[in-house]
Motif scaffolding. Structure first.
Motif: not given
Lengths: 277, 219
Positions: A105, A108, A111
């Motif tokens: 993803k 993800d 981040t």
């Protein structure tokens, strides 16, 4: 548990891991790129890239315009996908997981991997809101916690003392160098592990450039930094390792001391001594 | 090679200054040894005076190299070329100082000293001159094979100096009244031997310039 405390715990866990692994004393590879090829439609922009980026190091990527250095750094957080017609082969393992795999993803990934751009790009909001933008998206609403993130991030970006009394002022009112450090603070606020920097000082004056360079040297204690720069002296000053790219290929990748004092490849020598490029 | 023509020209000029300094150093060495054998105090004083000219040339090389480092921010071979220019200039200046010291010894011995100067000093000088030529040729041509030859020539000079020193020490036992003169000869031999060491340093510099690695040819 605060986001800052969480991070600290993560770091402590990481340190413990390092302790158990210290018998072998192998530096941890954060990004492991293997046989990466990238096409923009018909254009073969990256050719058989093989690179390992090590934790808590500054890796600089240098090369003439169009050599693929920005494309490569934008592949590391999959920003390159925003360009229509992009295709890739090969793998980029981020902490062991292939980020080019469809199951990864992108939210993800981002981040954990922050990015700072060539031109400071603060939001047209207050300094405070710029820094809290990311944490708020991740669901943090508590004022005291956001205050703590703002202070820690601005301190981390070496700009707290300059802006602490005007956090509610618009970030556009800051100088270019200050804006760039606020952008770095915004990046730190999501507590990434890696910071990608695409020519972060090319729009800054020499004093602001030196401040950002000093900051980069400080940040590498906690983060892994990959920086694309046109300024070879900057790469020589701040990086641990340097990659020289040409026509989409990695020509040379070595310790910065080695590359700038005794490069192995004639093309590297010619480029860094200004004989072409 | 394309690009940075002006910088290339300045590097070339620096190399020419170094070659000029090497030629002058060699002439100083020859002249100094002659004053020793010919007991020519006047000529010895001229050698000492002329050393100032070589010091000035060394300083000029240093200044030009430092300005180029500051203005051109060289890396890789360019950086090594400038570092090596500074080192070689320093070695040549030290060689010239040693030649000056030989001339001082000639003055200490004075005119009509009536002592036979040890023949090894002349032989050592010949090899030292050959070493300076070799060192500068290896620098001009960036030839590490020539640079390596300096090490074996330096061994020859070292051995000649040791032998000469032993013979001079024996002479002090048989001719204690000549000890001052013998000492000046021993000093002169030592100065020529040091010139050989500095020439060998230049060989090391050439190897660093070409290969980017520091090597010790003196051991």
């Amino acid at each position: 548990m605060s986001i800052t405390t969480q991070k600290k715990v993560q770091i402590d866990v990481k340190n413990n891991d390092t302790t158990t692994e210290s018998k072998t004393e192998q530096p941890r590879v954060v990004y492991d790129t293997k046989d990466l090829n990238l096409w923009y439609s018909e254009t073969h922009a990256l050719k058989d890239i093989n690179l390992e980026v090590t934790e808590n190091e500054v890796t600089a990527i240098i090369g003439p315009s169009g050599c693929g250095k920005s494309t490569y750094i934008k592949t590391l957080n999959r920003m390159v996908e925003l360009v229509p017609g992009v295709g890739t082969t090969g793998t980029i393992a981020y902490k062991g997981k292939n980020i080019l795999d469809n199951s990864m993803k992108v939210e993800d990934l981002r981040t954990q991997v922050g990015m700072v751009f060539q031109k400071p790009n603060p939001f047209p909001k207050s300094i405070y809101e710029n820094v809290t933008y990311g944490p708020k998206i991740h669901g943090i609403k508590k004022k005291s916690l956001l205050d703590e993130i703002v202070e820690n991030s601005l301190r981390g970006a070496a700009i707290w003392d300059e802006v602490k009394d005007r956090l509610n002022q618009n970030a556009y009112g800051l100088s270019g160098g200050q804006q760039q450090r606020v952008c770095i603070a915004r990046c730190l606020a999501i507590e990434p592990d890696v910071i990608l920097m695409d020519e972060p000082t090319s729009a800054l004056d020499p004093i602001s450039t030196l401040k950002v360079e000093e900051l980069i040297k400080e940040l590498k204690k906690k983060y892994t930094i990959i920086i694309v720069t046109h300024n070879m002296q900057q790469a020589a000053r701040i990086s641990d390792k340097t990659v020289f790219m040409l026509n989409g290929e990695v020509v040379e990748f070595s310790e910065t001391d080695q590359l700038f004092s005794n490069p192995k490849d004639k093309r590297t020598e010619d480029y860094i001594t200004g004989r072409f490029g | 090679m394309v690009g940075r023509e002006a910088f290339q020209g300045e590097l070339q000029h620096l190399e020419e200054l170094i070659i000029e300094l090497a030629k002058k150093t060699k002439e100083q060495l020859k002249a100094a040894i002659d004053t020793l054998y010919e007991a020519d105090v006047l000529q010895a004083e001229q050698v000492i005076q002329k050393d100032k000219e070589l010091d000035d040339l060394d300083m000029k090389i240093n200044e030009e190299a430092i300005v180029l480092i500051a203005r051109q921010q060289p890396v890789a071979t360019d950086l090594r070329r400038l570092v090596v220019a500074l080192r070689i200039s320093n070695d040549l200046e030290r060689m010239a100082d040693n030649a000056k010291n030989v001339a001082k010894s000639a003055i200490h011995l004075g005119e009509n000293h009536g002592i036979q100067v040890h023949p090894s000093i002349q032989e050592m000088k010949k090899i030292a001159v050959e070493m300076i030529d070799l060192a500068i040729l290896s620098y001009e041509n960036e030839d590490i094979t020539l640079a390596r030859k300096l090490a074996s020539l330096d061994d020859v000079v070292d051995n000649m100096y040791s032998t000469m020193l032993r013979e001079l020490l024996e002479e002090t036992a048989t001719n204690p009244q000549k000890i001052q003169h013998i000492m000046q000869m021993a000093f002169s031999g030592r100065y020529v031997e040091r010139i050989g060491d500095h020439a060998t340093n230049i060989g090391e510099d050439v190897m660093y310039l070409v290969k980017g690695e520091s090597l010790d040819l003196n051991n």
